[in-house]
Design a protein around this motif. Sequence first.
Motif, short mmCIF file in Angstrom:
data_model
loop_
_atom_site.label_atom_id
_atom_site.label_comp_id
_atom_site.label_asym_id
_atom_site.label_seq_id
_atom_site.Cartn_x
_atom_site.Cartn_y
_atom_site.Cartn_z
N HIS A 48 -55.89 19.43 -36.61
CA HIS A 48 -55.48 18.98 -37.94
C HIS A 48 -54.46 19.94 -38.55
O HIS A 48 -53.71 19.57 -39.44
N GLY A 97 -59.65 9.27 -38.88
CA GLY A 97 -59.88 7.89 -38.49
C GLY A 97 -58.76 7.27 -37.67
O GLY A 97 -58.82 6.07 -37.34
N GLY A 110 -58.08 7.69 -34.62
CA GLY A 110 -58.50 7.35 -33.26
C GLY A 110 -58.38 8.50 -32.27
O GLY A 110 -58.52 8.30 -31.06
N LYS A 111 -58.17 9.71 -32.78
CA LYS A 111 -57.95 10.86 -31.89
C LYS A 111 -59.17 11.12 -31.00
O LYS A 111 -59.03 11.27 -29.78
N SER A 112 -60.35 11.19 -31.63
CA SER A 112 -61.56 11.47 -30.83
C SER A 112 -61.84 10.32 -29.87
O SER A 112 -62.29 10.54 -28.73
N THR A 113 -61.57 9.10 -30.32
CA THR A 113 -61.78 7.93 -29.45
C THR A 113 -60.83 8.01 -28.25
O THR A 113 -61.25 7.76 -27.10
N1 LIG Z 1 -68.28 2.49 -32.16
C1 LIG Z 1 -67.49 2.29 -33.20
N2 LIG Z 1 -67.48 1.08 -33.85
C2 LIG Z 1 -66.66 0.86 -34.88
N3 LIG Z 1 -65.80 1.74 -35.35
C3 LIG Z 1 -65.76 2.94 -34.76
C4 LIG Z 1 -66.58 3.28 -33.65
N4 LIG Z 1 -66.30 4.55 -33.28
C5 LIG Z 1 -65.35 4.99 -34.13
N5 LIG Z 1 -65.02 4.04 -35.01
C6 LIG Z 1 -63.97 4.10 -36.03
O1 LIG Z 1 -62.76 4.26 -35.35
C7 LIG Z 1 -61.86 5.03 -36.10
C8 LIG Z 1 -61.36 6.18 -35.26
O2 LIG Z 1 -62.39 7.12 -35.10
P1 LIG Z 1 -62.12 8.54 -34.45
O3 LIG Z 1 -63.39 9.29 -34.49
O4 LIG Z 1 -61.47 8.35 -33.13
O5 LIG Z 1 -61.05 9.14 -35.49
P2 LIG Z 1 -60.35 10.57 -35.51
O6 LIG Z 1 -58.88 10.35 -35.45
O7 LIG Z 1 -60.95 11.46 -34.48
O8 LIG Z 1 -60.72 11.07 -36.99
P3 LIG Z 1 -61.08 12.55 -37.55
O9 LIG Z 1 -59.76 13.23 -37.77
O10 LIG Z 1 -61.76 12.27 -38.84
O11 LIG Z 1 -61.96 13.24 -36.56
C9 LIG Z 1 -62.63 5.45 -37.36
O12 LIG Z 1 -62.26 4.58 -38.40
C10 LIG Z 1 -64.07 5.27 -36.97
O13 LIG Z 1 -64.86 4.97 -38.10
#
Ligand SMILES: Nc1ncnc2c1ncn2[C@@H]1O[C@H](COP(=O)(O)OP(=O)(O)OP(=O)(O)O)[C@@H](O)[C@H]1O
Length: 259
Positions: A199, A40, A42-45
């Motif tokens: 990870h 969570g 934000g890496k994928s974002t």
């Molecule tokens: N469209 C959206 N609206 C609201 N929150 C969102 C949205 N997309 C993602 N999130 C939230 O943003 C945060 C970051 O999400 P992201 O998928 O980038 O995490 P991550 O670092 O890739 O996690 P992981 O290691 O579990 O893959 C998470 O808390 C997710 O629930």
Amino acid sequence: MNSLLCTEALVYSAGQRTLIDKVSLRLEPGEMVALIGPNGAGKSTLLRLLTGFLPPTAGRCLLDGQPLAAWPAQTLSRRRAVMRQQAQLGFDWPVEDVIAMGRAPWEADPNPALVRELMQLTGCVTLAGRSWQQLSGGEQQRVQLARTLAQLWRDGQPEGYLFLDEPTSALDLYHQQHLLRLLQGLTRRAPLHVCMVLHDLNLAALWADRLLLLHEGQLVSQGSPETVLQAPVITRWYGADVQVGQHPSSSAPQVFLTR
Ligand SMILES: Nc1ncnc2c1ncn2[C@@H]1O[C@H](COP(=O)(O)OP(=O)(O)OP(=O)(O)O)[C@@H](O)[C@H]1O
Ligand SMILES: [Mg+2]
């Protein structure tokens, strides 16, 4: 040509939530970067912003000085490729056709010899003729790697920016090593940048030139594996109790959970 992909105070918000918070970074060919951080963070974002699939709420993401949104889609597709965390295909194509799909920005009818070469490179030869839906998770990951390399292939080598979201998550030990050795080798001899979400901090320490640690959308630490992978840093941002040692045959730090 020297190429640069950089962000300036990049922000992405969804509703009331700030998912990416003023991230500034530089990515250049010749380098392998690991994007790390808790679930969570934000890496994928961030990967979606860096590849132009999400528009920034504020700040900028520039490829060779131009915002990603200003690049024609086909030109951008020739410059960067993405392997997502979950690759879902709505159709059941043979492995060769899934890999050939990567050539879409370049040609309608890709050379089968190139597809074979990429299958060889990525350890997909044993999957020849198999259909996508019947592959295991790890096998699908290897095919997706071949597809992304096909997308960047130009004059016998990959060129541009390759983004991979947890590319080793389904791979066994042999294929983890194979993928990371391959990507590191390619960044050394081709004008290729690799930015991968990992990870497994120990894989990141062994193969990445630089780590970017994301926490709640902020870039909280970056630098060499030795700089970032220190026990207090990891405990602070992941909340896990760890000890950090050294890899027995390299200077790379290795992270151990304590019981
Ligand atoms: N469209 C959206 N609206 C609201 N929150 C969102 C949205 N997309 C993602 N999130 C939230 O943003 C945060 C970051 O999400 P992201 O998928 O980038 O995490 P991550 O670092 O890739 O996690 P992981 O290691 O579990 O893959 C998470 O808390 C997710 O629930
Ligand atoms: Mg993710």
